[in-house]
Write a protein that holds these residues in place. Structure first.
Motif, mmCIF file in Angstrom:
data_model
loop_
_atom_site.group_PDB
_atom_site.id
_atom_site.type_symbol
_atom_site.label_atom_id
_atom_site.label_comp_id
_atom_site.label_asym_id
_atom_site.label_seq_id
_atom_site.Cartn_x
_atom_site.Cartn_y
_atom_site.Cartn_z
ATOM 1 N N ASN A 1 0.808 -1.231 0.000
ATOM 2 C CA ASN A 1 0.000 0.000 0.000
ATOM 3 C C ASN A 1 0.840 1.279 0.000
ATOM 4 O OD1 ASN A 1 -2.453 -1.274 -0.029
ATOM 5 N ND2 ASN A 1 -2.844 -1.076 2.165
ATOM 6 N N ASP A 2 2.152 1.160 0.057
ATOM 7 C CA ASP A 2 3.009 2.344 0.111
ATOM 8 C C ASP A 2 3.022 3.026 -1.257
ATOM 9 O OD1 ASP A 2 5.042 4.195 0.251
ATOM 10 O OD2 ASP A 2 6.450 2.874 1.289
ATOM 11 N N PRO A 3 2.490 4.255 -1.349
ATOM 12 C CA PRO A 3 2.453 4.920 -2.663
ATOM 13 C C PRO A 3 3.838 5.044 -3.297
ATOM 14 C CG PRO A 3 1.180 6.156 -1.039
ATOM 15 C CD PRO A 3 1.924 5.086 -0.291
ATOM 16 N N GLU A 4 4.876 5.098 -2.461
ATOM 17 C CA GLU A 4 6.239 5.212 -3.015
ATOM 18 C C GLU A 4 6.717 3.925 -3.673
ATOM 19 O OE1 GLU A 4 8.977 6.788 -0.108
ATOM 20 O OE2 GLU A 4 7.562 8.377 0.416
ATOM 21 N N LEU A 5 5.986 2.830 -3.443
ATOM 22 C CA LEU A 5 6.398 1.540 -4.031
ATOM 23 C C LEU A 5 5.423 1.076 -5.114
ATOM 24 C CD1 LEU A 5 7.588 -0.316 -0.787
ATOM 25 C CD2 LEU A 5 8.967 0.907 -2.474
ATOM 26 N N HIS A 6 4.584 1.989 -5.581
ATOM 27 C CA HIS A 6 3.578 1.554 -6.552
ATOM 28 C C HIS A 6 4.140 1.254 -7.940
ATOM 29 C CE1 HIS A 6 -0.828 1.504 -5.234
ATOM 30 N NE2 HIS A 6 -0.051 0.982 -4.323
ATOM 31 N N ASN A 7 5.400 1.652 -8.176
ATOM 32 C CA ASN A 7 6.044 1.287 -9.450
ATOM 33 C C ASN A 7 6.644 -0.101 -9.410
ATOM 34 O OD1 ASN A 7 5.607 3.445 -11.053
ATOM 35 N ND2 ASN A 7 7.435 4.568 -10.363
ATOM 36 N N THR A 8 6.630 -0.704 -8.226
ATOM 37 C CA THR A 8 7.264 -2.018 -8.052
ATOM 38 C C THR A 8 6.213 -3.120 -8.151
ATOM 39 O OG1 THR A 8 8.847 -0.982 -6.558
ATOM 40 C CG2 THR A 8 8.714 -3.388 -6.503
ATOM 41 N N LYS A 9 6.524 -4.153 -8.928
ATOM 42 C CA LYS A 9 5.621 -5.310 -9.029
ATOM 43 C C LYS A 9 6.109 -6.393 -8.079
ATOM 44 C CE LYS A 9 3.917 -3.812 -13.165
ATOM 45 N NZ LYS A 9 2.677 -3.063 -13.211
ATOM 46 N N PHE A 10 5.221 -6.845 -7.193
ATOM 47 C CA PHE A 10 5.569 -7.878 -6.212
ATOM 48 C C PHE A 10 4.915 -9.205 -6.612
ATOM 49 C CE2 PHE A 10 5.732 -3.853 -3.933
ATOM 50 C CZ PHE A 10 6.930 -3.942 -3.227
ATOM 51 N N VAL A 11 5.656 -10.293 -6.482
ATOM 52 C CA VAL A 11 5.077 -11.611 -6.753
ATOM 53 C C VAL A 11 5.214 -12.469 -5.500
ATOM 54 C CG1 VAL A 11 5.005 -13.593 -8.308
ATOM 55 C CG2 VAL A 11 5.892 -11.405 -9.146
ATOM 56 N N LEU A 12 4.072 -12.933 -4.980
ATOM 57 C CA LEU A 12 4.070 -13.828 -3.820
ATOM 58 C C LEU A 12 4.407 -15.232 -4.320
ATOM 59 C CD1 LEU A 12 0.860 -12.405 -2.150
ATOM 60 C CD2 LEU A 12 3.207 -12.228 -1.242
ATOM 61 N N ILE A 13 5.647 -15.625 -4.055
ATOM 62 C CA ILE A 13 6.131 -16.923 -4.542
ATOM 63 C C ILE A 13 5.547 -18.035 -3.651
ATOM 64 C CG2 ILE A 13 8.220 -18.301 -4.996
ATOM 65 C CD1 ILE A 13 7.924 -15.855 -6.862
ATOM 66 N N HIS A 14 4.998 -19.043 -4.277
ATOM 67 C CA HIS A 14 4.264 -20.158 -3.642
ATOM 68 C C HIS A 14 2.895 -19.688 -3.115
ATOM 69 C CE1 HIS A 14 8.343 -21.513 -3.872
ATOM 70 N NE2 HIS A 14 8.708 -21.067 -2.690
ATOM 71 N N GLY A 15 2.491 -18.483 -3.548
ATOM 72 C CA GLY A 15 1.121 -18.025 -3.301
ATOM 73 C C GLY A 15 0.670 -18.021 -1.850
ATOM 74 N N GLY A 16 1.627 -17.956 -0.908
ATOM 75 C CA GLY A 16 1.225 -17.939 0.503
ATOM 76 C C GLY A 16 0.947 -19.329 1.059
ATOM 77 N N GLY A 17 0.935 -20.364 0.177
ATOM 78 C CA GLY A 17 0.660 -21.733 0.643
ATOM 79 C C GLY A 17 -0.671 -21.795 1.368
ATOM 80 N N THR A 18 -0.645 -22.260 2.617
ATOM 81 C CA THR A 18 -1.901 -22.398 3.368
ATOM 82 C C THR A 18 -2.534 -21.039 3.718
ATOM 83 O OG1 THR A 18 -0.393 -22.824 5.182
ATOM 84 C CG2 THR A 18 -1.663 -24.686 4.387
ATOM 85 N N PHE A 19 -1.808 -19.947 3.459
ATOM 86 C CA PHE A 19 -2.402 -18.608 3.624
ATOM 87 C C PHE A 19 -3.006 -18.124 2.301
ATOM 88 C CE2 PHE A 19 1.103 -18.455 6.858
ATOM 89 C CZ PHE A 19 0.315 -18.308 7.984
ATOM 90 N N SER A 20 -3.458 -19.056 1.476
ATOM 91 C CA SER A 20 -3.893 -18.679 0.119
ATOM 92 C C SER A 20 -5.060 -17.689 0.131
ATOM 93 C CB SER A 20 -4.265 -19.925 -0.688
ATOM 94 O OG SER A 20 -5.413 -20.526 -0.137
ATOM 95 N N GLN A 21 -5.880 -17.723 1.182
ATOM 96 C CA GLN A 21 -6.978 -16.749 1.238
ATOM 97 C C GLN A 21 -6.462 -15.340 1.524
ATOM 98 O OE1 GLN A 21 -9.811 -18.514 3.980
ATOM 99 N NE2 GLN A 21 -11.025 -19.189 2.231
ATOM 100 N N HIS A 22 -5.373 -15.264 2.259
ATOM 101 C CA HIS A 22 -4.760 -13.955 2.482
ATOM 102 C C HIS A 22 -4.139 -13.445 1.178
ATOM 103 C CE1 HIS A 22 -4.397 -14.387 7.146
ATOM 104 N NE2 HIS A 22 -5.627 -14.439 6.696
ATOM 105 N N THR A 23 -3.598 -14.375 0.399
ATOM 106 C CA THR A 23 -3.075 -13.999 -0.914
ATOM 107 C C THR A 23 -4.209 -13.450 -1.771
ATOM 108 O OG1 THR A 23 -1.362 -15.668 -0.774
ATOM 109 C CG2 THR A 23 -1.933 -14.908 -2.990
ATOM 110 N N SER A 24 -5.342 -14.134 -1.708
ATOM 111 C CA SER A 24 -6.522 -13.692 -2.446
ATOM 112 C C SER A 24 -6.857 -12.239 -2.091
ATOM 113 C CB SER A 24 -7.680 -14.632 -2.083
ATOM 114 O OG SER A 24 -8.867 -14.257 -2.687
#
Ligand SMILES: [Zn+2]
Length: 451
Positions: free
Chosen positions: A320-343
């Motif tokens: 949510n940091d506006p200063e990082l909005h140019n950066t693309k983040f990829v959650l590797i392994h999609g959070g696993g059992t935290f997949s709903q948080h990834t959602s």
């Protein structure tokens, strides 16, 4: 590929037969869903040339050491999930598909035969072996998360993802390492990697101020990695600390750095301020340089992994940091059992999730359920991956690449055909979504210039 299609078709038909009884559509009428649709979708998905977002592919050097900044061998012995244990039937399917191996079980003798067969193929293929391996799994481009690339892993089929955790820890890591027995083994590896980065830059001593460290060491390393062909930077930070990287002022970070750069032990609380600051600095630099940021988000591996430290929701203030909005983040392994948080995190415009590792350790049905949640909401943010890596003698990265790719295709067939059957999407949308997940989402994210 023929064997792959047969296996996928069989797996799919089993699911189809058990669940398809022409359910009523939303308006109460029976749908006109036909088994022919399944066959068409299955064939279509089996032919998509994939982009694999996350792997530890090996070079052709038999003593290859650069495949991981934190190789899991350091943490053994620990129990692997059943699907990837050496005795798993899944390896038999992979050995049949990749090498035409015909043994009916894997034991000491057949593993030896398999290793001999692999040795012959490797010799025959030479430097082309890694590309040959991609062809067996229907993968066109593979991202290799490695300290450095090497013989056989060349562009355009292989693209580099580097490691940057070492840059977070310029001060003594003694107190950090004492937190768990696993971290005790891992931190020295980060210390070594930071030394390598300094020596690559011809820097013999850490700069006296944080500003110089950021400019010379951090930006210097990231720019060199970009020049070296890097498309993304990887953080394995969840093995080493929590993913709650707070917003810290430059002044606070400067104080922590300068007090202990010449020795002594920072308190863990104060060290965290510096790490948090450097993390966000790296994320901003990644955006400026056009590299994505990959973050390990999965509750493992190891005997002492701290599961709550890898929850993707911890990263929300970063996303949510506006200063990082140019950066693309990829959650590797999609959070696993935290997949709903990834959602929940997929709402953020700059956040993606990959399914690497899940494609090795989850069944196609388990993965399909998670995929359905994600792709029904943000199909342009979900990315295929395998986490292909060596699982021991005879079980090289090419085998896990095949297993991960086959599982991902099966899971997509299950998820998408269920969505067609419930009149949620058309067959043509299903084909489009499958192509996005397996290929074009990554192609666009990394500007791979695919046709
Ligand atoms: Zn990995």
């Amino acid at each position: 590929m023929k064997i792959l299609i047969t296996i996928i078709s069989f797996a799919f038909m089993t699911v189809y037969m058990s669940s398809c009884n022409h359910p009523p559509s939303a308006n109460g009428e029976t749908t006109s869903y036909q088994p022919a649709t399944d066959t068409e979708l299955t064939e279509f998905i089996s032919k998509i040339k994939a982009v694999d977002n996350h792997t530890h592919a090996n070079t052709i050097d038999p003593n290859d050491k650069g495949f991981d900044a934190l190789p899991l061998d350091a943490l053994f012995p620990f129990e692997l999930p059943a699907r990837v244990r050496p005795e798993s039937q899944k390896w038999l399917a992979a050995s049949k598909a990749v090498y035409g191996f015909t043994a009916t079980g894997l034991n000491e003798k057949t593993i030896k035969d398999l290793s001999d067969t692999i040795g012959k193929v490797m010799k025959w293929q030479g430097e082309k072996f890694p590309e040959w391996a991609l062809d067996q799994a229907g993968i066109e481009v593979m991202l290799a998360n490695r300290i450095a690339m090497g013989p056989g892993l060349s562009s355009p089929r292989f693209r580099w993802v580097s490691y940057v955790d070492a840059l977070l820890f310029p001060l003594s890591t003694k107190a950090e390492a004492a937190v768990t027995p696993d971290r005790e083994k891992l931190f020295p590896l980060e210390d070594q990697l930071l030394k390598k980065y300094l020596s690559d830059l011809n820097i013999t001593k850490l700069p006296a101020t944080l500003d110089e460290y950021l400019k010379q060491v951090v930006t210097g390393t990231l720019e060199a990695q970009k020049t070296g062909g890097c498309v993304a930077l990887k953080f394995e930070a969840a093995y080493l600390r929590s993913l709650d990287f707070e917003k810290v002022s430059l002044q606070s970070a400067r104080e922590v750095y300068s007090r202990n750069v010449n020795g002594g032990e920072p308190s863990r609380e104060r060290y965290k301020l510096l790490q948090d600051f450097i993390f966000r600095f790296i994320a901003a630099e990644a955006g400026r340089l056009g590299m994505a940021v990959h973050i390990h988000s999965f509750p493992g591996a190891g005997n002492y992994f701290v599961a709550q430290d890898c929850d993707p929701v911890l990263l929300e203030p970063v996303f949510n940091d506006p200063e990082l909005h140019n950066t693309k983040f990829v959650l590797i392994h999609g959070g696993g059992t935290f997949s709903q948080h990834t959602s929940a995190m997929l709402w953020k415009p700059n956040v993606y999730a990959d399914i690497s590792l899940l494609t090795l350790i989850w069944t196609p049905d388990q993965l399909a359920a998670v995929l359905k949640d994600w792709i029904s909401q943000f199909p342009e943010k979900v990315i295929f991956g395998t986490d292909a890596s060596s699982f021991g003698p005879g079980l090289g990265w090419e085998m896990s690449a095949w297993l991960g790719a086959a599982t991902a295709r099966q899971a997509l067939i299950i998820a998408l055909s269920e969505m067609i059957r419930s009149n949620e999407i058309s067959l043509s949308s299903a084909k489009e979504i499958a192509t996005m997940v397996l290929r074009t989402n990554a192609g666009n994210l990394y500007k791979l210039g695919l046709n």
